[in-house]
Design a protein around this motif. Structure first.
Motif, PDB file in Angstrom:
ATOM      1  N   ILE A 189      28.390 -56.843  89.860  1.00 13.47           N
ATOM      2  CA  ILE A 189      27.980 -57.638  89.145  1.00 13.47           C
ATOM      3  C   ILE A 189      28.705 -58.378  87.857  1.00 13.47           C
ATOM      4  O   ILE A 189      29.578 -59.362  88.065  1.00 13.47           O
ATOM      5  CB  ILE A 189      26.645 -57.598  89.061  1.00 13.47           C
ATOM      6  CG1 ILE A 189      25.560 -57.301  89.659  1.00 13.47           C
ATOM      7  CG2 ILE A 189      25.718 -59.170  88.567  1.00 13.47           C
ATOM      8  CD1 ILE A 189      25.025 -58.089  90.148  1.00 13.47           C
ATOM      9  N   PHE A 190      28.735 -57.659  86.977  1.00 16.63           N
ATOM     10  CA  PHE A 190      29.629 -57.792  86.174  1.00 16.63           C
ATOM     11  C   PHE A 190      31.021 -58.431  86.561  1.00 16.63           C
ATOM     12  O   PHE A 190      32.039 -58.869  86.441  1.00 16.63           O
ATOM     13  CB  PHE A 190      29.572 -57.119  84.746  1.00 16.63           C
ATOM     14  CG  PHE A 190      28.230 -57.231  83.770  1.00 16.63           C
ATOM     15  CD1 PHE A 190      27.255 -57.812  85.009  1.00 16.63           C
ATOM     16  CD2 PHE A 190      28.376 -57.691  82.928  1.00 16.63           C
ATOM     17  CE1 PHE A 190      26.088 -58.607  84.054  1.00 16.63           C
ATOM     18  CE2 PHE A 190      27.141 -57.831  81.995  1.00 16.63           C
ATOM     19  CZ  PHE A 190      25.779 -58.293  82.258  1.00 16.63           C
ATOM     20  N   VAL A 191      31.344 -57.129  86.846  1.00 12.07           N
ATOM     21  CA  VAL A 191      32.601 -57.316  86.994  1.00 12.07           C
ATOM     22  C   VAL A 191      33.436 -58.180  88.586  1.00 12.07           C
ATOM     23  O   VAL A 191      34.415 -58.992  87.824  1.00 12.07           O
ATOM     24  CB  VAL A 191      33.595 -55.646  87.548  1.00 12.07           C
ATOM     25  CG1 VAL A 191      35.206 -55.467  87.790  1.00 12.07           C
ATOM     26  CG2 VAL A 191      33.742 -54.996  86.631  1.00 12.07           C
ATOM     27  N   PRO A 192      32.989 -58.458  89.254  1.00 10.29           N
ATOM     28  CA  PRO A 192      33.559 -59.492  90.518  1.00 10.29           C
ATOM     29  C   PRO A 192      32.847 -60.724  89.996  1.00 10.29           C
ATOM     30  O   PRO A 192      33.820 -61.375  89.785  1.00 10.29           O
ATOM     31  CB  PRO A 192      32.038 -59.297  91.442  1.00 10.29           C
ATOM     32  CG  PRO A 192      31.675 -58.180  90.930  1.00 10.29           C
ATOM     33  CD  PRO A 192      32.182 -56.809  89.824  1.00 10.29           C
ATOM     34  N   LEU A 193      32.423 -60.976  88.514  1.00  3.36           N
ATOM     35  CA  LEU A 193      31.674 -62.293  88.574  1.00  3.36           C
ATOM     36  C   LEU A 193      32.760 -62.515  87.161  1.00  3.36           C
ATOM     37  O   LEU A 193      33.006 -63.698  87.184  1.00  3.36           O
ATOM     38  CB  LEU A 193      31.094 -62.361  87.773  1.00  3.36           C
ATOM     39  CG  LEU A 193      29.580 -62.392  88.496  1.00  3.36           C
ATOM     40  CD1 LEU A 193      27.609 -62.547  88.020  1.00  3.36           C
ATOM     41  CD2 LEU A 193      29.765 -63.979  89.019  1.00  3.36           C
ATOM     42  N   SER A 194      33.511 -61.450  86.428  1.00  2.00           N
ATOM     43  CA  SER A 194      34.595 -61.868  85.482  1.00  2.00           C
ATOM     44  C   SER A 194      36.255 -61.366  85.774  1.00  2.00           C
ATOM     45  O   SER A 194      36.797 -61.614  85.327  1.00  2.00           O
ATOM     46  CB  SER A 194      34.200 -60.956  83.978  1.00  2.00           C
ATOM     47  OG  SER A 194      33.996 -59.773  84.589  1.00  2.00           O
ATOM     48  N   ALA A 195      36.480 -61.578  87.523  1.00  2.00           N
ATOM     49  CA  ALA A 195      37.768 -60.971  88.117  1.00  2.00           C
ATOM     50  C   ALA A 195      38.662 -61.661  87.534  1.00  2.00           C
ATOM     51  O   ALA A 195      39.665 -61.312  87.356  1.00  2.00           O
ATOM     52  CB  ALA A 195      38.075 -61.390  89.560  1.00  2.00           C
ATOM     53  N   PRO A 196      38.342 -63.137  87.206  1.00  4.71           N
ATOM     54  CA  PRO A 196      40.038 -63.681  86.192  1.00  4.71           C
ATOM     55  C   PRO A 196      40.040 -63.773  85.002  1.00  4.71           C
ATOM     56  O   PRO A 196      41.146 -63.460  85.021  1.00  4.71           O
ATOM     57  CB  PRO A 196      39.136 -65.531  86.714  1.00  4.71           C
ATOM     58  CG  PRO A 196      37.921 -65.419  87.058  1.00  4.71           C
ATOM     59  CD  PRO A 196      37.450 -64.055  87.395  1.00  4.71           C
ATOM     60  N   SER A 197      38.862 -62.738  84.312  1.00  5.75           N
ATOM     61  CA  SER A 197      38.741 -62.608  82.804  1.00  5.75           C
ATOM     62  C   SER A 197      39.378 -60.917  82.758  1.00  5.75           C
ATOM     63  O   SER A 197      40.780 -60.974  82.272  1.00  5.75           O
ATOM     64  CB  SER A 197      37.664 -62.533  82.043  1.00  5.75           C
ATOM     65  OG  SER A 197      36.540 -63.586  82.205  1.00  5.75           O
ATOM     66  N   ILE A 198      39.637 -60.095  83.560  1.00  3.66           N
ATOM     67  CA  ILE A 198      40.046 -58.913  84.041  1.00  3.66           C
ATOM     68  C   ILE A 198      41.261 -59.023  84.385  1.00  3.66           C
ATOM     69  O   ILE A 198      41.911 -57.914  83.785  1.00  3.66           O
ATOM     70  CB  ILE A 198      39.109 -57.971  84.791  1.00  3.66           C
ATOM     71  CG1 ILE A 198      37.413 -57.995  84.222  1.00  3.66           C
ATOM     72  CG2 ILE A 198      38.893 -56.759  85.179  1.00  3.66           C
ATOM     73  CD1 ILE A 198      36.555 -57.703  85.054  1.00  3.66           C
ATOM     74  N   ALA A 199      41.528 -59.998  84.964  1.00  4.80           N
ATOM     75  CA  ALA A 199      42.839 -60.308  85.758  1.00  4.80           C
ATOM     76  C   ALA A 199      43.440 -60.070  84.706  1.00  4.80           C
ATOM     77  O   ALA A 199      45.217 -59.753  84.576  1.00  4.80           O
ATOM     78  CB  ALA A 199      42.823 -61.548  86.975  1.00  4.80           C
TER      79      ALA A 199
END
Lengths: 294, 299
Positions: A189-199
């Motif tokens: 849930i968290f990681v896919p939802l924050s994909a742009p930030s993680i990128a």
């Protein structure tokens, strides 16, 4: 908006465009000048004929650098360092940001953990104790030395934590109702939802590891363990002629020192220029990632 | 219910173990190394068996002629940088904000952000080339105007200003990002209201735009106080030379030479400890101020 402007404002606009153009050109000209030197003939470069376009176009300097074993070895160290370092950084950033983003009411020790990490931003122990610690651990001359001491990028952890906290609570509540645990909630849930930030953070880590030079310079005793930027420090900035072999001196009559330095500068910044368009797309968002409020 | 929630926090602790361990090893263990500042440290004997000398390293430093000058140089360069990095990015953001042509705006941003991502090794290599007194393009330009060439990186008077301006070159663009974000967040109805009241462009800038970004300016200015002893090691180290130590040697380069080149570990750690303690006071103070007056919270 543009219709009823006063003449003085129109004059200001013209001046503004001219000024911004001039500043941009001033910023980019040094880079273009040295790029032009790297593609110029040895004689044109030493006669100072090159301005912003190569004179006597040649790729000899690049051929020379790419055939230099020291350069290629250092490039290999840098590539390994970036891959290993970025994976470690990102796994730890996500693993650490998730628990810290919990509500302190529900995760009682959250604030204590947050202070434990935050203190490292407030107080820096200094160069010598840091160096002695790594030396005592026996990490000198190992790639691990370069990726472990900064394994937890605390500032990035705070950025991602603040982003996690802005995600709507309803999503995770329904995930928990469906029987998901914290691990599932984090990765699914968290990681896919924050994909742009993680990128964004991943790109920051890539740039950070690629650009690091001082650690390599003092933690590696042998030049063959230097990452590219540390190696460049010794050839481009701190020009040490004693390191040159006879083969180098022979070649230097064809590819002068200045053009080969320029070529190395551009080869070493090529990866940055290559990821720059992606960086630019993400970092505007990344910079403002819940970092400044009010 | 409470029990369930407590059980639920076990995986959270597990997730934190690797980071807690690594930070302990690389950030907390070195704290013990601070002891070196009070020792005549000999690596072969280690921290525990080197001779304890109390404050001798500190008194030695006070009597060393270069120490005070190094502190002055550090403050001079860092304060100039702190001021320049408030003024220049704000003005640039305001000017860029007036640009209506999207393509132009984007191009300017693309260009001025680029040097931020390059290392000081790359940028120093470029600066050394263009500022060279014999072959550099800057001095060729000066000569073509009939001026004498200037050895920018080897001249005691020029060096601090070259440091500040080249750091501006690298970072001013990137520092406009937060201001530009604040500018786009200003409520457009405020401009409409100002126009209704008969405010022209200039009055709108002074009464709507500027007040809109003042909180961000104050916040960033406060946080930048933490850098009061950071004159920029990466930059100075790659651009300075013994010829400019008088104006260009800063605390960090001083620590490096004392520790890594002269192997005077005790003395170098003493300088480092001084820097860490003073910086801690400024960083913690700036966060406390930002928290109190701007409601800024890191976590």
């Amino acid at each position: 908006m543009t219709k009823h402007e006063s003449p003085s404002y129109k004059l200001f606009l013209a001046f503004n465009y001219a000024l911004l153009t001039a500043i941009s050109l001033l910023c980019i000209f040094p880079l273009i000048h040295v790029l032009a030197i790297s593609f110029s003939s040895s004689s044109a470069a030493s006669a100072n004929l090159v301005k912003f376009w190569p004179v006597g176009f040649t790729t000899k300097a690049y051929e020379y650098v790419l055939n230099k074993p020291e350069f290629m070895t250092a490039l290999g160290v840098s590539l390994k360092r970036v891959m290993l370092g970025v994976v470690i950084n990102m796994v730890l950033t996500i693993l650490t940001a998730y628990p810290l983003a919990r509500d302190p009411e529900k995760f009682r020790q959250r604030n204590a953990y947050a202070w434990y990490f935050f203190i490292t931003i407030l107080f820096n122990t200094g160069l010598i104790p840091w160096y002695m610690t790594i030396k005592t651990l026996g990490l000198t001359d190992s790639l691990w030395a370069l990726v472990l001491y900064g394994a937890v990028p605390v500032f990035n952890v705070i950025l991602l934590m603040n982003f996690f906290r802005q995600l709507p609570k309803e999503i995770e509540e329904s995930a928990f109702l469906d029987g998901a645990g914290h691990m599932t909630n984090m990765w699914r849930i968290f990681v896919p939802l924050s994909a742009p930030s993680i990128a964004t953070l991943t790109l920051f880590c890539i740039v950070g590891h690629w650009n690091s030079w001082f650690d390599g310079l003092i933690l590696m005793n042998f030049p063959q363990h230097y990452p590219l930027q540390s190696y460049l420090q010794t050839v481009v900035v701190n020009i040490d002629t004693s390191l040159k072999s006879t083969r180098d001196i022979e070649l230097l009559s064809i590819v002068n020192d200045r053009t080969s330095r320029a070529a190395q500068i551009f080869l070493a910044s090529f990866p940055i220029i290559a990821v720059y368009p992606f960086l630019q797309r993400f970092f505007l968002q990344g910079m403002t990632l819940g970092s400044v409020k009010g | 219910m409470n029990k369930l929630l407590n059980r639920g926090s076990v995986p959270l602790h597990l997730m934190l173990i690797p980071a807690v361990a690594l930070v302990f090893i690389f950030n907390y263990i070195p704290l013990f190394g601070i002891v070196i500042a009070f020792e005549k440290y000999i690596p072969a004997r280690g921290v525990f068996h080197s001779k304890w000398v109390g404050f001798q390293n500190f008194t030695y430093l006070i009597h060393l002629p270069g120490t005070f000058q190094t502190l002055v140089n550090t403050l001079y360069i860092s304060l100039m940088k702190i001021i320049a990095f408030i003024v220049v990015p704000v003005i640039f953001a305001l000017l860029l904000n007036e640009v209506r042509n999207k393509l132009f705006k984007r191009s300017v941003q693309t260009i001025v952000y680029l040097p931020h991502f390059m290392s000081w090794i790359i940028l120093s290599g470029i600066l050394i080339d263009i500022l060279s007194p014999s072959d550099g393009i800057v001095n060729m330009l000066l000569k073509s105007f009939g001026l004498k060439p200037i050895f920018f990186l080897g001249d005691v008077h020029w060096f601090p200003y070259v440091i500040v301006s080249s750091d501006l070159w690298k970072e001013f663009g990137f520092n406009t990002i937060l201001y530009l974000a604040a500018l786009t967040a200003i409520n457009p109805t405020l401009y409409e209201a100002a126009k209704m009241d008969g405010a022209g462009r200039w009055r709108q800038t002074f009464h709507v735009t500027l007040p809109g970004i003042v909180p961000v300016i104050v916040l960033l200015a406060t946080l930048s106080m933490g850098n009061v002893l950071n004159a920029g090691f990466d930059q100075v180290f790659n651009l300075y030379s013994p010829a400019v130590y008088q104006s260009g040697d800063i605390l960090d380069t001083f620590i490096y030479r004392l520790g890594m080149l002269d192997a005077q570990y005790g003395v170098a750690t003493a300088v480092g400890l001084f820097k860490s303690v003073v910086s801690f006071i400024f960083i913690a103070g700036s966060y406390a101020l930002a928290r109190k007056f701007a409601d800024y919270r890191v976590f």
